[in-house]
Design an enzyme around this catalytic site. Sequence first.
Site, PDB file in Angstrom:
ATOM      1  N   THR A   1      55.891 -28.760 -68.897  1.00  0.00           N
ATOM      2  CA  THR A   1      55.351 -28.444 -70.081  1.00  0.00           C
ATOM      3  C   THR A   1      55.224 -29.705 -71.080  1.00  0.00           C
ATOM      4  OG1 THR A   1      54.797 -26.810 -71.736  1.00  0.00           O
ATOM      5  CG2 THR A   1      57.214 -27.430 -71.206  1.00  0.00           C
TER       6      THR A   1
ATOM      7  N   GLU B   1      43.833 -26.639 -68.972  1.00  0.00           N
ATOM      8  CA  GLU B   1      42.789 -27.082 -69.487  1.00  0.00           C
ATOM      9  C   GLU B   1      41.403 -26.702 -68.525  1.00  0.00           C
ATOM     10  OE1 GLU B   1      43.787 -30.845 -72.187  1.00  0.00           O
ATOM     11  OE2 GLU B   1      43.575 -31.403 -70.180  1.00  0.00           O
TER      12      GLU B   1
ATOM     13  N   ASN C   1      38.429 -33.699 -70.704  1.00  0.00           N
ATOM     14  CA  ASN C   1      39.274 -34.999 -70.402  1.00  0.00           C
ATOM     15  C   ASN C   1      38.570 -36.138 -70.391  1.00  0.00           C
ATOM     16  OD1 ASN C   1      42.104 -34.230 -70.354  1.00  0.00           O
ATOM     17  ND2 ASN C   1      41.357 -32.720 -68.830  1.00  0.00           N
TER      18      ASN C   1
ATOM     19  N   THR D   1      47.131 -27.908 -78.696  1.00  0.00           N
ATOM     20  CA  THR D   1      46.031 -28.889 -78.624  1.00  0.00           C
ATOM     21  C   THR D   1      44.681 -28.376 -78.133  1.00  0.00           C
ATOM     22  OG1 THR D   1      46.976 -29.761 -76.515  1.00  0.00           O
ATOM     23  CG2 THR D   1      47.737 -30.737 -78.446  1.00  0.00           C
TER      24      THR D   1
ATOM     25  N   LYS E   1      53.341 -24.893 -75.893  1.00  0.00           N
ATOM     26  CA  LYS E   1      51.943 -25.253 -75.622  1.00  0.00           C
ATOM     27  C   LYS E   1      51.594 -25.875 -74.402  1.00  0.00           C
ATOM     28  CE  LYS E   1      49.979 -28.697 -76.473  1.00  0.00           C
ATOM     29  NZ  LYS E   1      49.610 -29.761 -75.429  1.00  0.00           N
TER      30      LYS E   1
ATOM     31  N   THR F   1      38.387 -39.432 -78.399  1.00  0.00           N
ATOM     32  CA  THR F   1      37.109 -39.632 -79.343  1.00  0.00           C
ATOM     33  C   THR F   1      36.544 -38.658 -79.916  1.00  0.00           C
ATOM     34  OG1 THR F   1      35.984 -40.530 -77.767  1.00  0.00           O
ATOM     35  CG2 THR F   1      37.003 -42.003 -78.833  1.00  0.00           C
TER      36      THR F   1
END
Lengths: 414, 414
Positions: B197, B283, B409, B160, B186, B414
């Site tokens: 995870t 991230e 985040n 992702t 992932k 959207t």
Amino acid sequence: MQLIDGGVTAPQGFIANGVLSGIKSGRTKEDTALIFSEKVCNSAGVFTQNVVKAEPVKLTRLRLKNRHKAQAVIANSGNANACTGEQGAWAAVRMTRAAANSLSNSEKIGMKVDEDDVLVCSTGVIGQQLPVEVIEEHIDELVEGLSKEGHEKARQAIMTTDTQFKECAVEFEVGGKTVRIGTMAKGSGMIHINMGTMLSFITTDCAISSEMLEKALHSSVEGTYNCVSVDGDTSTNDTLLILANGMAENPEITSDGPDYQEFLKALNFVNTQMARKIAGDGEGAEHLLVCTVQGAKDVQSARNLAKSVISSSLVKAAFFGKDANWGRILCAMGYSGELFDPQKVSVSFSNSKGCIKVYDHGNPVDFDEDNAKILLSEKEVGILVLLEEGEASGTAWGCDLTYEYVKINGDYRT
Amino acid sequence: MQLIDGGVTAPQGFIANGVLSGIKSGRTKEDTALIFSEKVCNSAGVFTQNVVKAEPVKLTRLRLKNRHKAQAVIANSGNANACTGEQGAWAAVRMTRAAANSLSNSEKIGMKVDEDDVLVCSTGVIGQQLPVEVIEEHIDELVEGLSKEGHEKARQAIMTTDTQFKECAVEFEVGGKTVRIGTMAKGSGMIHINMGTMLSFITTDCAISSEMLEKALHSSVEGTYNCVSVDGDTSTNDTLLILANGMAENPEITSDGPDYQEFLKALNFVNTQMARKIAGDGEGAEHLLVCTVQGAKDVQSARNLAKSVISSSLVKAAFFGKDANWGRILCAMGYSGELFDPQKVSVSFSNSKGCIKVYDHGNPVDFDEDNAKILLSEKEVGILVLLEEGEASGTAWGCDLTYEYVKINGDYRT
């Protein structure tokens, strides 16, 4: 009960001041605060549950434990005096000694103040030795400036990354007498739900026994300060102190009853106001998040669920982005440790302008994303969670996670 | 034991593929993965402990509980299929049914595949209905493309916000036979220490009973995946699956002993590699943080302390700022729930280029800030904590908190 001005000096007999001692280079505003009561107070405190406790926390906790009394509080920002070993422990003692000596020698004060009746708090960077000599150099200036107006300088002196001062005062009746409670706090970073603030001071002229004061403080903290989170970090320095000097001359509160309940109600009110202010002024925050869980099996469960929601980094980041990403709310509830049936959950967002339901009994609701974006653009955003597990409800206060939070905390120390 | 290429298709009998079904608009890379074994496998899984479980988690868990067998795994990114009610539950079933039907009808596969032997995983946004029909439309393409090289498309399809694919494979000897373990995962966001995870798949040609496979998986997870945190959020979709098809023809491992220990050692190795990759590619992360606590009273205590350090927002932000703010490390240890004597603690920062001690037995060390800044500029930074409470040690993996994390985040959905 009504709101009044004056913060910690609103109750009778309390004066305060703040001066710039120069604890941290570059600071141009006050960094050292003093609160003084002309009568010795019954006093109680709540402290960080962190295993690593700052030196002033250890000293203040010990003094309160031995005597349940206090007459003055000295506090500094710019240095937490934590992880500083024996040198730090000695620095905390020196702060209280300097204050006691200066107060005792002051013609303005005109009475002897016992060193053991002075409490001490510090906030700021962890792990650097406190330059206590600069506080000693400015202590007479701090004492001579004590006044009713001094709450303004005192509230400034305890701020670190706070963008707004935090104070509140109320007036109400107990036993036919007018009683006041005043408070000031500093918040911003390293704030989580075990205690939940770095420093907060409450003054009152209510006559109340040490025992009932302690009971009221602990009871009130549960649903107020302990329901605030800025970043999930429980500080080494969290301290909440209350000083009651009895000068309102109400019949002393020595047991539960209407007078105690009236006092507790007022205390809950001011603590709730401060909890909101601390969350809304969290480091870098653009939004105050108020999560209320209703229909829970008990109050503790409702509060735990609400706290888990406002503590989630992903929920916090979504509100920064004004993104109605309600799935993260469900996710955060799911790992709270509380059990509930996801199929009975409904979630709405709300603020002063309206309410949008996004999840209804386990199913997504097809809502208007543009309207949601408008609603989430407000400074204060409500998250309303309905369970069908029972009748209890609870609220927690938090803030969004922003670039500014990362910036502030990526370069705080140097 | 040696590292080899090939990820999940490295072990004998496994093939894989990934295609773009078009689950989330705008995606141009593969979003649907399939792993297939030519023999039915013994299989075990570890799942999210979140009360709110995604529909594929519920289905896969149920199938493994009933049979401990699997022959294929279908997984998608772009939609978590969580909080989607009955429609979501049905979508998960349809994914496995489509895969089973297409596999059974394929001349290439040439055998009947039972729907109950197909496991399913999803990852992506929570609370939107999964467009399962696009997966059904592309299922034959997915099956026909299955190959040994297909691990490259499969590892891509589960990503992702990951910036790097995560896979690993090793070869070692068990009972005189060459055995292989391969894995892909992932990671990125909503990653915390209960499971740790979102999706991870392990394949092996080792012959091992279901019981010992389950035992090995749970044992290995404790010190690997369960010691990773990116953001403190435990996802609704966490799933770790292992499939063992026995094609290496080693004497089946049915009890503890040298063969089991050899297998466990290899499994720990690949899981540790993946834990590091997931944390390092958190991230927005710029740094991989590896915190090792030594001298703890037991392994669990050491791991809990290490996890608390790498989970702290303030510690994470400090490392983003390359700020040697070790006080926050002490603070995070202090609220971990573990007891220790702060006066016996020492802390150092380390990387491949050196080591700097910053705290020594409860006292700050006067270190060179410039040298520390250079050390903290490396991609991987070690935090070494020494206690004097016992002999045990533990490691946890995390990453720094960056502007990019907030950006990703604040606008993920959207």
